[in-house]
Design a protein around this motif. Structure first.
Motif, PDB file in Angstrom:
ATOM      1  N   TYR A  43      -1.825 -46.520  18.283  1.00  0.00           N
ATOM      2  CA  TYR A  43      -2.400 -47.668  17.581  1.00  0.00           C
ATOM      3  C   TYR A  43      -2.642 -47.286  16.128  1.00  0.00           C
ATOM      4  O   TYR A  43      -3.229 -46.234  15.836  1.00  0.00           O
ATOM      5  CB  TYR A  43      -3.727 -48.089  18.230  1.00  0.00           C
ATOM      6  N   THR A  44      -2.177 -48.148  15.216  1.00  0.00           N
ATOM      7  CA  THR A  44      -2.423 -47.931  13.791  1.00  0.00           C
ATOM      8  C   THR A  44      -3.080 -49.168  13.207  1.00  0.00           C
ATOM      9  O   THR A  44      -2.878 -50.277  13.695  1.00  0.00           O
ATOM     10  CB  THR A  44      -1.108 -47.654  13.025  1.00  0.00           C
ATOM     11  N   ARG A  45      -3.896 -48.955  12.166  1.00  0.00           N
ATOM     12  CA  ARG A  45      -4.527 -50.081  11.487  1.00  0.00           C
ATOM     13  C   ARG A  45      -4.729 -49.767  10.022  1.00  0.00           C
ATOM     14  O   ARG A  45      -5.139 -48.670   9.657  1.00  0.00           O
ATOM     15  CB  ARG A  45      -5.902 -50.418  12.094  1.00  0.00           C
ATOM     16  N   VAL A  46      -4.402 -50.748   9.200  1.00  0.00           N
ATOM     17  CA  VAL A  46      -4.744 -50.712   7.777  1.00  0.00           C
ATOM     18  C   VAL A  46      -5.457 -52.021   7.466  1.00  0.00           C
ATOM     19  O   VAL A  46      -5.360 -52.991   8.215  1.00  0.00           O
ATOM     20  CB  VAL A  46      -3.499 -50.529   6.873  1.00  0.00           C
ATOM     21  N   SER A  47      -6.178 -52.040   6.360  1.00  0.00           N
ATOM     22  CA  SER A  47      -7.027 -53.186   6.040  1.00  0.00           C
ATOM     23  C   SER A  47      -6.320 -54.331   5.335  1.00  0.00           C
ATOM     24  O   SER A  47      -6.767 -55.469   5.399  1.00  0.00           O
ATOM     25  CB  SER A  47      -8.213 -52.731   5.188  1.00  0.00           C
ATOM     26  N   THR A  48      -5.223 -54.038   4.631  1.00  0.00           N
ATOM     27  CA  THR A  48      -4.540 -55.094   3.884  1.00  0.00           C
ATOM     28  C   THR A  48      -3.045 -55.082   4.183  1.00  0.00           C
ATOM     29  O   THR A  48      -2.494 -54.064   4.617  1.00  0.00           O
ATOM     30  CB  THR A  48      -4.731 -54.936   2.364  1.00  0.00           C
ATOM     31  N   THR A 102       1.186 -47.834   7.099  1.00  0.00           N
ATOM     32  CA  THR A 102       0.636 -47.031   8.195  1.00  0.00           C
ATOM     33  C   THR A 102       1.383 -45.700   8.370  1.00  0.00           C
ATOM     34  O   THR A 102       1.165 -45.006   9.354  1.00  0.00           O
ATOM     35  CB  THR A 102       0.702 -47.813   9.518  1.00  0.00           C
ATOM     36  N   ASP A 103       2.222 -45.344   7.411  1.00  0.00           N
ATOM     37  CA  ASP A 103       3.072 -44.158   7.545  1.00  0.00           C
ATOM     38  C   ASP A 103       2.310 -42.888   7.940  1.00  0.00           C
ATOM     39  O   ASP A 103       2.729 -42.163   8.832  1.00  0.00           O
ATOM     40  CB  ASP A 103       3.830 -43.890   6.239  1.00  0.00           C
ATOM     41  N   ARG A 104       1.190 -42.610   7.295  1.00  0.00           N
ATOM     42  CA  ARG A 104       0.466 -41.365   7.579  1.00  0.00           C
ATOM     43  C   ARG A 104      -0.173 -41.365   8.965  1.00  0.00           C
ATOM     44  O   ARG A 104      -0.505 -40.314   9.503  1.00  0.00           O
ATOM     45  CB  ARG A 104      -0.582 -41.067   6.513  1.00  0.00           C
ATOM     46  N   GLN A 105      -0.335 -42.547   9.569  1.00  0.00           N
ATOM     47  CA  GLN A 105      -0.921 -42.646  10.905  1.00  0.00           C
ATOM     48  C   GLN A 105       0.132 -42.505  12.007  1.00  0.00           C
ATOM     49  O   GLN A 105      -0.206 -42.348  13.169  1.00  0.00           O
ATOM     50  CB  GLN A 105      -1.623 -43.999  11.081  1.00  0.00           C
ATOM     51  N   ARG A 106       1.382 -42.561  11.637  1.00  0.00           N
ATOM     52  CA  ARG A 106       2.479 -42.561  12.616  1.00  0.00           C
ATOM     53  C   ARG A 106       2.994 -41.141  12.886  1.00  0.00           C
ATOM     54  O   ARG A 106       4.207 -40.913  12.920  1.00  0.00           O
ATOM     55  CB  ARG A 106       3.599 -43.466  12.143  1.00  0.00           C
ATOM     56  N   VAL A 107       2.088 -40.234  13.116  1.00  0.00           N
ATOM     57  CA  VAL A 107       2.445 -38.848  13.398  1.00  0.00           C
ATOM     58  C   VAL A 107       3.100 -38.772  14.776  1.00  0.00           C
ATOM     59  O   VAL A 107       2.557 -39.282  15.757  1.00  0.00           O
ATOM     60  CB  VAL A 107       1.182 -37.958  13.356  1.00  0.00           C
ATOM     61  N   ASN A 108       4.271 -38.168  14.827  1.00  0.00           N
ATOM     62  CA  ASN A 108       4.998 -37.994  16.095  1.00  0.00           C
ATOM     63  C   ASN A 108       5.151 -39.309  16.858  1.00  0.00           C
ATOM     64  O   ASN A 108       5.033 -39.334  18.087  1.00  0.00           O
ATOM     65  CB  ASN A 108       4.314 -36.944  16.978  1.00  0.00           C
ATOM     66  N   GLU A 109       5.449 -40.369  16.161  1.00  0.00           N
ATOM     67  CA  GLU A 109       5.520 -41.676  16.824  1.00  0.00           C
ATOM     68  C   GLU A 109       6.595 -41.730  17.898  1.00  0.00           C
ATOM     69  O   GLU A 109       6.516 -42.563  18.806  1.00  0.00           O
ATOM     70  CB  GLU A 109       5.673 -42.814  15.821  1.00  0.00           C
ATOM     71  N   ARG A 110       7.542 -40.830  17.868  1.00  0.00           N
ATOM     72  CA  ARG A 110       8.586 -40.806  18.906  1.00  0.00           C
ATOM     73  C   ARG A 110       8.037 -40.358  20.262  1.00  0.00           C
ATOM     74  O   ARG A 110       8.689 -40.529  21.285  1.00  0.00           O
ATOM     75  CB  ARG A 110       9.718 -39.889  18.482  1.00  0.00           C
ATOM     76  N   ASP A 111       6.834 -39.775  20.260  1.00  0.00           N
ATOM     77  CA  ASP A 111       6.205 -39.342  21.511  1.00  0.00           C
ATOM     78  C   ASP A 111       5.589 -40.505  22.293  1.00  0.00           C
ATOM     79  O   ASP A 111       5.102 -40.307  23.398  1.00  0.00           O
ATOM     80  CB  ASP A 111       5.100 -38.312  21.235  1.00  0.00           C
ATOM     81  N   TYR A 112       5.609 -41.688  21.716  1.00  0.00           N
ATOM     82  CA  TYR A 112       4.954 -42.849  22.315  1.00  0.00           C
ATOM     83  C   TYR A 112       5.990 -43.897  22.714  1.00  0.00           C
ATOM     84  O   TYR A 112       6.999 -44.071  22.024  1.00  0.00           O
ATOM     85  CB  TYR A 112       3.942 -43.456  21.333  1.00  0.00           C
ATOM     86  N   GLN A 113       5.706 -44.593  23.794  1.00  0.00           N
ATOM     87  CA  GLN A 113       6.606 -45.655  24.228  1.00  0.00           C
ATOM     88  C   GLN A 113       6.438 -46.916  23.372  1.00  0.00           C
ATOM     89  O   GLN A 113       7.347 -47.732  23.285  1.00  0.00           O
ATOM     90  CB  GLN A 113       6.351 -46.024  25.704  1.00  0.00           C
ATOM     91  N   LEU A 114       5.267 -47.045  22.747  1.00  0.00           N
ATOM     92  CA  LEU A 114       4.978 -48.246  21.966  1.00  0.00           C
ATOM     93  C   LEU A 114       4.033 -47.908  20.822  1.00  0.00           C
ATOM     94  O   LEU A 114       3.089 -47.139  21.006  1.00  0.00           O
ATOM     95  CB  LEU A 114       4.335 -49.306  22.880  1.00  0.00           C
TER      96      LEU A 114
END
Length: 106
Positions: A5-10, A15-27
């Motif tokens: 889950y990622t969130r930014v205010s505007t 959300t790039d810096r929050q997407r660490v190892n995003e390939r490890d997640y199904q969604l």
């Protein structure tokens, strides 16, 4: 299902810096809204709740605890909800997990 889950205010923020190892997640579920909005009132929070209700979600990862919200009570209530459902929340940058491998509160 493991969800990030990622969130930014505007809308302009990324959300790039929050997407660490995003390939490890199904969604990956992304919200672009104020952290003052309670978690389960956000579009992404509603999507996550639906996955929980359907018994699909097994773990939730978030870059850091403040991505869940700004209101301490809402953050605690959100964490409590997932603990009650036996779903661990992993706070990546802080190295914290709400449940251990045996399902006990950390």
């Amino acid at each position: 299902m493991k969800v990030l889950y990622t969130r930014v205010s505007t809308l302009e923020q990324k959300t790039d810096r929050q997407r660490v190892n995003e390939r490890d997640y199904q969604l990956v579920i992304e919200d672009k809204c104020s952290g003052a909005i309670p978690f389960f009132e956000r579009p992404g929070g509603l999507e996550i709740k639906k996955l929980v209700d359907e018994g699909i979600l097994t773990s939730l990862s978030v870059w850091q605890i403040d991505r869940l919200g700004r209101d301490l009570r809402d953050i605690i209530n959100t964490i409590h909800y997932f603990v009650e459902k036996k779903i661990a929340i992993n706070f990546i940058s802080q190295g914290l997990t709400t449940l251990d491998h045996n399902g006990k509160e950390n």
